[in-house]
Structure formats: C-alpha cells, structure tokens
Design a protein around this motif. Structure first.
Motif, PDB file in Angstrom:
ATOM      1  N   VAL A   1       6.523  11.965   6.077  1.00 47.11           N
ATOM      2  CA  VAL A   1       5.954  10.850   7.198  1.00 47.11           C
ATOM      3  C   VAL A   1       4.671  10.888   6.905  1.00 47.11           C
ATOM      4  N   ILE A   2       4.249  10.885   5.585  1.00 54.00           N
ATOM      5  CA  ILE A   2       2.654  10.530   5.319  1.00 54.00           C
ATOM      6  C   ILE A   2       2.693   9.276   4.488  1.00 54.00           C
ATOM      7  N   ASP A   3       1.689   8.496   4.877  1.00 54.11           N
ATOM      8  CA  ASP A   3       1.525   7.048   4.380  1.00 54.11           C
ATOM      9  C   ASP A   3       1.565   6.998   2.739  1.00 54.11           C
ATOM     10  N   GLN A   4       1.777   5.838   2.336  1.00 56.74           N
ATOM     11  CA  GLN A   4       2.114   5.820   0.589  1.00 56.74           C
ATOM     12  C   GLN A   4       0.699   5.751   0.288  1.00 56.74           C
ATOM     13  N   ALA A   5      -0.394   5.304   0.611  1.00 61.91           N
ATOM     14  CA  ALA A   5      -1.581   5.073   0.142  1.00 61.91           C
ATOM     15  C   ALA A   5      -2.144   6.711   0.047  1.00 61.91           C
ATOM     16  N   THR A   6      -1.981   7.362   1.084  1.00 62.68           N
ATOM     17  CA  THR A   6      -2.277   8.873   1.183  1.00 62.68           C
ATOM     18  C   THR A   6      -1.375   9.599   0.194  1.00 62.68           C
ATOM     19  N   ILE A   7      -0.214   9.313   0.063  1.00 60.93           N
ATOM     20  CA  ILE A   7       0.665  10.153  -1.008  1.00 60.93           C
ATOM     21  C   ILE A   7       0.360   9.885  -2.392  1.00 60.93           C
ATOM     22  N   ARG A   8       0.175   8.757  -2.502  1.00 66.12           N
ATOM     23  CA  ARG A   8      -0.372   8.499  -3.965  1.00 66.12           C
ATOM     24  C   ARG A   8      -1.707   9.408  -4.565  1.00 66.12           C
ATOM     25  N   GLY A   9      -2.669   9.486  -3.505  1.00 66.63           N
ATOM     26  CA  GLY A   9      -3.557  10.470  -4.027  1.00 66.63           C
ATOM     27  C   GLY A   9      -3.381  11.680  -4.013  1.00 66.63           C
TER      28      GLY A   9
END
Length: 150
Positions: A67-75
């Motif tokens: 439940v972590i947003d995709q932009a954050t997950i990518r980083g």
C-alpha cells in the motif's frame, strides 16, 4: 449565528489524522534509532519483507501488498537494486512486466533485520500495556478494513 450555535472549536492536535501522523513519526524515529543498517528505511524494510513473503513480484503487486504508491515504490526499488538487495528483470512471458525479487544479499538482510523489527515494534508501543497494545492493533486494523469496503 447566535452564541448557542457557535461551532465547536477545531483543535487539530486532537484530531485522528494528526495523532496518527505523530505516532508514525515516533515509529520512524524509533526505527532509525534501532535498525543497525543506517541506510535502510522503514519503507525499504517493508518492501524487502513483502518480497520475502510473496516471492518475485511485479511493481503493481508490490504496490498492492505494501500500500505504498507506485512513484515511491519505483524509487525504493531503485535504491534497493543499487545496493544489490533486489534484482529487477523483465517477465519471460510479458516483456512489459517487470519482476522484482530478493537477491541472496537481500534475503540475508531481511533475516538479520527481523529481530530488530520486533524490537522496533516493541519500542513503538512504548508504555502501552498488553491490553492497550491489543486494542490499538485491533482498532487500527478495523479502521483500515473500511478501505476494503469502499
């Protein structure tokens, strides 16, 4: 509007969102104080644990699980990849899909950090007694369960 109809004062410091944010800030501070790897963040640890529990996963699966947003997950994944804790490959059947999995170093990192994770949870609870801890977890889980209904 008469004096009798005045709205109740709004004290933001007594609001649930503010208190949840403060509790999370406290947890983050405790995490940073007790995790032996100073370069590992709480969010990175969550992602590593999710990969340990679910095996190789797509970005979308990691987003759903953590439940972590995709932009954050990518980083986060990019930073874990730079430390060689995860490997990122294209799916053999669907080249557009990226699969992230723990490396041997990543698996060792999770195994070594889990005891500290338990300590951090213990310290985050602070002075709460066992009944209060159980109640807090129950209420937080009940609160977020509403997300699934809507």
């Amino acid at each position: 509007m008469t004096d009798k109809q005045k709205p109740e004062p709004y004290d933001f410091t007594a609001q649930v969102g503010h208190l949840l944010r403060r509790a999370y800030q406290r947890h983050t501070t405790v995490f940073q104080q007790h995790i032996p790897d100073s370069h590992l963040t709480a969010i990175q640890f969550v992602v590593l644990c999710a990969l340990r529990d679910h095996g190789g996963s797509s970005i979308a699966e990691i987003v759903r699980t953590t439940v972590i947003d995709q932009a954050t997950i990518r980083g986060v994944i990019e930073r874990l990849r730079a430390r060689e804790l995860v490997a990122v490959e294209h799916d053999r059947e669907d080249r557009r899909k990226v699969v992230v999995q723990l490396t041997a170093s990543g698996a060792r990192m999770v195994e070594e950090m889990v005891p500290f994770g338990h300590l951090i949870s213990e310290r985050t609870f602070g002075c709460l007694n066992p009944a209060e801890r159980l109640a807090l977890l129950f209420l937080l889980q009940k609160m977020i369960a509403g997300d699934d209904a809507g």
